[in-house]
Design a protein around this motif. Sequence first.
Motif, PDB file in Angstrom:
ATOM      1  N   SER A 146       0.831  -1.206   0.000  1.00 22.71           N
ATOM      2  CA  SER A 146       0.000   0.000   0.000  1.00 22.71           C
ATOM      3  C   SER A 146       0.865   1.256   0.000  1.00 22.71           C
ATOM      4  CB  SER A 146      -0.934   0.000   1.218  1.00 22.71           C
ATOM      5  OG  SER A 146      -0.200  -0.013   2.434  1.00 22.71           O
ATOM      6  N   CYS A 147       1.985   1.211   0.697  1.00 17.50           N
ATOM      7  CA  CYS A 147       2.901   2.355   0.716  1.00 17.50           C
ATOM      8  C   CYS A 147       3.484   2.595  -0.675  1.00 17.50           C
ATOM      9  CB  CYS A 147       4.012   2.115   1.740  1.00 17.50           C
ATOM     10  SG  CYS A 147       5.224   3.464   1.828  1.00 17.50           S
ATOM     11  N   ALA A 148       3.865   1.518  -1.364  1.00 20.44           N
ATOM     12  CA  ALA A 148       4.444   1.652  -2.707  1.00 20.44           C
ATOM     13  C   ALA A 148       3.426   2.226  -3.683  1.00 20.44           C
ATOM     14  CB  ALA A 148       4.955   0.300  -3.190  1.00 20.44           C
ATOM     15  N   ARG A 149       2.185   1.770  -3.586  1.00 19.13           N
ATOM     16  CA  ARG A 149       1.138   2.275  -4.484  1.00 19.13           C
ATOM     17  C   ARG A 149       0.851   3.761  -4.204  1.00 19.13           C
ATOM     18  NH1 ARG A 149      -2.167  -0.855  -7.304  1.00 19.13           N
ATOM     19  NH2 ARG A 149      -3.989   0.399  -6.728  1.00 19.13           N
ATOM     20  N   ASP A 150       0.808   4.119  -2.936  1.00 24.39           N
ATOM     21  CA  ASP A 150       0.587   5.529  -2.591  1.00 24.39           C
ATOM     22  C   ASP A 150       1.775   6.383  -3.046  1.00 24.39           C
ATOM     23  OD1 ASP A 150      -1.812   4.848  -1.452  1.00 24.39           O
ATOM     24  OD2 ASP A 150      -1.065   4.870   0.620  1.00 24.39           O
ATOM     25  N   THR A 151       2.981   5.834  -2.917  1.00 27.69           N
ATOM     26  CA  THR A 151       4.174   6.549  -3.369  1.00 27.69           C
ATOM     27  C   THR A 151       4.104   6.840  -4.861  1.00 27.69           C
ATOM     28  OG1 THR A 151       5.553   5.570  -1.628  1.00 27.69           O
ATOM     29  CG2 THR A 151       6.689   6.436  -3.558  1.00 27.69           C
ATOM     30  N   CYS A 152       3.671   5.854  -5.630  1.00 31.06           N
ATOM     31  CA  CYS A 152       3.506   6.043  -7.076  1.00 31.06           C
ATOM     32  C   CYS A 152       2.562   7.212  -7.364  1.00 31.06           C
ATOM     33  CB  CYS A 152       2.958   4.776  -7.718  1.00 31.06           C
ATOM     34  SG  CYS A 152       4.165   3.465  -7.942  1.00 31.06           S
ATOM     35  N   ASP A 153       1.450   7.267  -6.649  1.00 25.99           N
ATOM     36  CA  ASP A 153       0.462   8.316  -6.883  1.00 25.99           C
ATOM     37  C   ASP A 153       1.010   9.698  -6.545  1.00 25.99           C
ATOM     38  OD1 ASP A 153      -1.391   6.443  -7.738  1.00 25.99           O
ATOM     39  OD2 ASP A 153      -2.300   6.211  -5.742  1.00 25.99           O
ATOM     40  N   VAL A 154       1.718   9.798  -5.423  1.00 27.48           N
ATOM     41  CA  VAL A 154       2.285  11.088  -5.018  1.00 27.48           C
ATOM     42  C   VAL A 154       3.338  11.546  -6.018  1.00 27.48           C
ATOM     43  CG1 VAL A 154       3.600  12.298  -3.231  1.00 27.48           C
ATOM     44  CG2 VAL A 154       1.797  10.700  -2.577  1.00 27.48           C
ATOM     45  N   LEU A 155       4.195  10.628  -6.449  1.00 27.11           N
ATOM     46  CA  LEU A 155       5.230  10.986  -7.419  1.00 27.11           C
ATOM     47  C   LEU A 155       4.620  11.420  -8.747  1.00 27.11           C
ATOM     48  CD1 LEU A 155       7.789   8.096  -6.746  1.00 27.11           C
ATOM     49  CD2 LEU A 155       8.045  10.492  -6.099  1.00 27.11           C
ATOM     50  N   ASN A 156       3.626  10.676  -9.202  1.00 28.45           N
ATOM     51  CA  ASN A 156       2.988  11.017 -10.468  1.00 28.45           C
ATOM     52  C   ASN A 156       2.299  12.381 -10.397  1.00 28.45           C
ATOM     53  OD1 ASN A 156       1.931  10.310 -13.203  1.00 28.45           O
ATOM     54  ND2 ASN A 156      -0.031  10.315 -12.135  1.00 28.45           N
ATOM     55  N   ALA A 157       1.630  12.653  -9.280  1.00 29.72           N
ATOM     56  CA  ALA A 157       0.964  13.946  -9.107  1.00 29.72           C
ATOM     57  C   ALA A 157       1.972  15.091  -9.050  1.00 29.72           C
ATOM     58  CB  ALA A 157       0.116  13.932  -7.832  1.00 29.72           C
ATOM     59  N   SER A 158       3.213  14.769  -8.683  1.00 33.41           N
ATOM     60  CA  SER A 158       4.266  15.788  -8.606  1.00 33.41           C
ATOM     61  C   SER A 158       5.017  15.942  -9.923  1.00 33.41           C
ATOM     62  CB  SER A 158       5.257  15.431  -7.485  1.00 33.41           C
ATOM     63  OG  SER A 158       4.604  15.310  -6.236  1.00 33.41           O
ATOM     64  N   GLY A 159       4.605  15.194 -10.939  1.00 30.37           N
ATOM     65  CA  GLY A 159       5.243  15.287 -12.239  1.00 30.37           C
ATOM     66  C   GLY A 159       6.519  14.484 -12.366  1.00 30.37           C
ATOM     67  N   ILE A 160       6.687  13.492 -11.497  1.00 34.57           N
ATOM     68  CA  ILE A 160       7.893  12.652 -11.503  1.00 34.57           C
ATOM     69  C   ILE A 160       7.578  11.329 -12.178  1.00 34.57           C
ATOM     70  CG2 ILE A 160       9.608  11.485 -10.057  1.00 34.57           C
ATOM     71  CD1 ILE A 160       9.115  13.624  -7.932  1.00 34.57           C
ATOM     72  N   GLU A 161       8.392  10.949 -13.146  1.00 32.32           N
ATOM     73  CA  GLU A 161       8.248   9.658 -13.829  1.00 32.32           C
ATOM     74  C   GLU A 161       8.556   8.530 -12.855  1.00 32.32           C
ATOM     75  OE1 GLU A 161      10.897   7.597 -17.195  1.00 32.32           O
ATOM     76  OE2 GLU A 161       9.929   9.452 -17.882  1.00 32.32           O
ATOM     77  N   VAL A 162       7.766   7.451 -12.904  1.00 35.03           N
ATOM     78  CA  VAL A 162       7.898   6.356 -11.941  1.00 35.03           C
ATOM     79  C   VAL A 162       8.162   5.038 -12.668  1.00 35.03           C
ATOM     80  CG1 VAL A 162       6.821   5.152  -9.998  1.00 35.03           C
ATOM     81  CG2 VAL A 162       6.209   7.527 -10.477  1.00 35.03           C
ATOM     82  N   SER A 163       9.148   4.281 -12.168  1.00 32.94           N
ATOM     83  CA  SER A 163       9.395   2.946 -12.706  1.00 32.94           C
ATOM     84  C   SER A 163       9.442   1.930 -11.575  1.00 32.94           C
ATOM     85  CB  SER A 163      10.710   2.902 -13.495  1.00 32.94           C
ATOM     86  OG  SER A 163      11.824   3.047 -12.641  1.00 32.94           O
ATOM     87  N   VAL A 164       9.038   0.702 -11.892  1.00 34.29           N
ATOM     88  CA  VAL A 164       9.023  -0.412 -10.950  1.00 34.29           C
ATOM     89  C   VAL A 164       9.462  -1.658 -11.721  1.00 34.29           C
ATOM     90  CG1 VAL A 164       7.644  -1.758  -9.313  1.00 34.29           C
ATOM     91  CG2 VAL A 164       7.094   0.643  -9.700  1.00 34.29           C
ATOM     92  N   SER A 165      10.079  -2.588 -11.020  1.00 32.96           N
ATOM     93  CA  SER A 165      10.493  -3.837 -11.660  1.00 32.96           C
ATOM     94  C   SER A 165       9.297  -4.571 -12.254  1.00 32.96           C
ATOM     95  CB  SER A 165      11.205  -4.734 -10.647  1.00 32.96           C
ATOM     96  OG  SER A 165      11.469  -6.005 -11.202  1.00 32.96           O
ATOM     97  N   GLY A 166       9.524  -5.220 -13.393  1.00 35.72           N
ATOM     98  CA  GLY A 166       8.466  -5.947 -14.065  1.00 35.72           C
ATOM     99  C   GLY A 166       7.878  -7.087 -13.256  1.00 35.72           C
ATOM    100  N   GLU A 167       8.599  -7.567 -12.255  1.00 37.35           N
ATOM    101  CA  GLU A 167       8.074  -8.658 -11.433  1.00 37.35           C
ATOM    102  C   GLU A 167       6.866  -8.222 -10.608  1.00 37.35           C
ATOM    103  OE1 GLU A 167      10.461  -9.801  -7.858  1.00 37.35           O
ATOM    104  OE2 GLU A 167      11.878  -8.290  -8.637  1.00 37.35           O
ATOM    105  N   PHE A 168       6.658  -6.906 -10.494  1.00 40.11           N
ATOM    106  CA  PHE A 168       5.521  -6.384  -9.742  1.00 40.11           C
ATOM    107  C   PHE A 168       4.422  -5.842 -10.667  1.00 40.11           C
ATOM    108  CE2 PHE A 168       9.318  -5.377  -6.977  1.00 40.11           C
ATOM    109  CZ  PHE A 168       9.140  -6.465  -6.136  1.00 40.11           C
ATOM    110  N   ARG A 169       4.432  -6.292 -11.911  1.00 40.64           N
ATOM    111  CA  ARG A 169       3.494  -5.757 -12.892  1.00 40.64           C
ATOM    112  C   ARG A 169       2.041  -5.900 -12.437  1.00 40.64           C
ATOM    113  NH1 ARG A 169       4.333  -4.568 -18.234  1.00 40.64           N
ATOM    114  NH2 ARG A 169       6.420  -5.505 -18.064  1.00 40.64           N
TER     115      ARG A 169
END
Length: 284
Positions: free
Chosen positions: A16-39
């Motif tokens: 849940s922390c990782a998913r929320d982190t993605c949202d905050v980064l995206n809202a801040s205009g920061i490109e986000v990448s994650v390993s494909g194993e977590f697709r």
Amino acid sequence: MKAALYPNFQKKNALSCARDTCDVLNASGIEVSVSGEFREDFKDKPFVIFEDIEVSAQTADIVIAIGGDGTILRCAKFLMGTDTKLLGINTGTLGFMAGLEADQLDKLVLLTNGEYEISKRMTIEVVIHDGDEERVYTALNEVSARSGSFRICDFDVFSDGYLVGRYRADGILFSTPSGSTAYALSAGGPIVEPDLECIEMTLICPHSLFSRATLFAPDRQLRITDRTKGDGSMVISVDGEVNKILGENESIEIRRGKNDLNFVNLIGNSFHESLCRKMCKPLK
């Protein structure tokens, strides 16, 4: 700006922390990448890029490790030799190396305007000789040489070729300042501010009344030689991962690492504030 996530989903609330982190980064205009194993865990977030951490470590501006201190240590290995910055978000028990707690994700927006501090953390290298082969491993926290068979060990320590001492103990630790609050602290070593540059030597359960931890200048070339009778008495570990078993009269060398790591401090906490907040009260 690009940020890569390195989550450890074995830790409670890390997903849940990782998913929320993605949202905050995206809202801040920061490109986000994650390993494909977590697709599967991020398939509902179309803005997430999937790529291996080995690639992200080279191309991202910052890698965000989500978990505990062990997660941060594993993540750091991918950043050795790069200028990529490292930020830890704690979802573990202690998370002493983390720059944020899971309830402080709103602070991630500070990444976009440079309102943060960089703490450079020195590393150490251990050189292991295996026949004609020389292997080099890098540690952010410590290199340990300890008994692998519950026997007391005999060993010599040298600095720049000069004998420092002959010891009997369960083992020995060579730590960075960052590692002074890890295994070395539990073994009775001193607390060293991470901005200092030194190599700390701490004996593990020494068979002596007068053994004390020793701080060496960072440019010292250190060597430990196993003098314990018999084979396979000392196990060499680098940040907790076993890399070598020493035999009688075999040696390893310890030296400063070639590269520092850049840790991000977003909320201005000093080392001593973090120390008191996380270590001066019982863990729940």
